[in-house]
Design a protein around this motif. Structure first.
Motif, mmCIF file in Angstrom:
data_model
loop_
_atom_site.group_PDB
_atom_site.id
_atom_site.type_symbol
_atom_site.label_atom_id
_atom_site.label_comp_id
_atom_site.label_asym_id
_atom_site.label_seq_id
_atom_site.Cartn_x
_atom_site.Cartn_y
_atom_site.Cartn_z
ATOM 1 N N MET A 15 12.708 9.356 10.051
ATOM 2 C CA MET A 15 12.256 9.282 9.028
ATOM 3 C C MET A 15 11.127 10.002 9.152
ATOM 4 N N LYS A 16 10.693 10.504 8.242
ATOM 5 C CA LYS A 16 8.762 11.241 9.150
ATOM 6 C C LYS A 16 7.806 9.992 8.696
ATOM 7 N N ARG A 17 6.767 9.734 9.383
ATOM 8 C CA ARG A 17 5.883 9.267 9.112
ATOM 9 C C ARG A 17 4.576 9.021 7.095
ATOM 10 N N ILE A 18 5.358 10.299 6.481
ATOM 11 C CA ILE A 18 4.366 10.548 5.627
ATOM 12 C C ILE A 18 5.562 10.023 4.822
ATOM 13 N N ASP A 19 7.508 9.788 4.785
ATOM 14 C CA ASP A 19 8.694 9.472 3.801
ATOM 15 C C ASP A 19 7.945 7.298 4.347
ATOM 16 N N ALA A 20 8.064 7.317 5.281
ATOM 17 C CA ALA A 20 7.808 6.244 5.070
ATOM 18 C C ALA A 20 6.662 5.806 4.498
ATOM 19 N N LEU A 21 5.416 5.890 4.994
ATOM 20 C CA LEU A 21 3.955 5.742 3.658
ATOM 21 C C LEU A 21 4.430 5.579 2.437
ATOM 22 N N ASN A 22 4.936 6.752 1.812
ATOM 23 C CA ASN A 22 5.731 7.187 0.290
ATOM 24 C C ASN A 22 5.842 5.881 0.576
ATOM 25 N N GLN A 23 7.484 5.389 0.759
ATOM 26 C CA GLN A 23 8.233 4.072 0.715
ATOM 27 C C GLN A 23 7.252 2.927 0.777
ATOM 28 N N MET A 24 6.413 2.778 1.304
ATOM 29 C CA MET A 24 5.531 1.434 1.723
ATOM 30 C C MET A 24 5.070 1.500 0.692
ATOM 31 N N HIS A 25 4.204 2.604 0.193
ATOM 32 C CA HIS A 25 3.041 2.808 -1.002
ATOM 33 C C HIS A 25 3.900 2.016 -2.510
ATOM 34 N N VAL A 26 5.528 2.811 -2.299
ATOM 35 C CA VAL A 26 6.293 1.967 -3.328
ATOM 36 C C VAL A 26 6.404 0.707 -3.770
ATOM 37 N N VAL A 27 7.048 0.116 -2.825
ATOM 38 C CA VAL A 27 7.087 -1.260 -2.022
ATOM 39 C C VAL A 27 6.080 -2.189 -2.537
ATOM 40 N N THR A 28 4.629 -1.749 -2.060
ATOM 41 C CA THR A 28 3.801 -2.326 -2.510
ATOM 42 C C THR A 28 3.409 -2.405 -4.086
ATOM 43 N N ASN A 29 3.389 -1.153 -4.658
ATOM 44 C CA ASN A 29 3.319 -0.720 -5.514
ATOM 45 C C ASN A 29 4.121 -2.562 -6.556
ATOM 46 N N GLN A 30 4.898 -2.007 -6.201
ATOM 47 C CA GLN A 30 6.137 -3.138 -6.845
ATOM 48 C C GLN A 30 5.794 -4.695 -6.728
#
Length: 126
Positions: free
Chosen positions: A1-16
């Motif tokens: 997984m790319k770093r930007i993808d992991a950051l995006n996923q983390m952003h989504v989960v954190t918002n949830q």
């Protein structure tokens, strides 16, 4: 997984997580177990995402793009919202457990071989 993808996923989960914490009621008695389990599951997902991000950082390095820096700042702000809410949640849960323990203690003291009948206690112990 790319770093930007992991950051995006983390952003989504954190918002949830933030959204779910905002929906919780201040009293633990008013929240269902499914509400708390949902938050716990999201925190577990976030932890897994952090591990993916860590792996991506080892592969890609730590030189952040401008887009990644913006996301990191947003995540930092969200973290500032999450920590106090989790502390409040923990305090409410601790208070509920304390009240439960007090109730158990009172019940065990009440049922120590004594019987209550019409306003009088009779000791059944010999």
């Amino acid at each position: 997984m790319k770093r930007i993808d992991a950051l995006n996923q983390m952003h989504v989960v954190t918002n949830q997580i933030v959204k779910s914490l905002d929906e919780l009621k201040p009293s633990m008695d008013e929240n269902g177990p499914e509400d708390l389990d949902g938050i716990n599951n999201m925190i577990t997902r976030r932890e897994e995402t952090i591990q993916l991000l860590d792996k991506a950082m080892k592969q890609e390095g730590t030189v952040w793009s401008e887009e990644e820096q913006v996301m990191l700042q947003q995540l930092n702000k969200l973290e500032g919202k999450i920590q106090p809410r989790l502390s409040d949640l923990y305090a409410a849960f601790s208070e509920q457990m304390r009240r439960l323990q007090q109730g158990k203690t009172a019940a065990s003291k009440y049922n120590t071989g004594q019987a209550y009948t019409d306003g009088a206690f009779f000791d059944k112990r010999k």
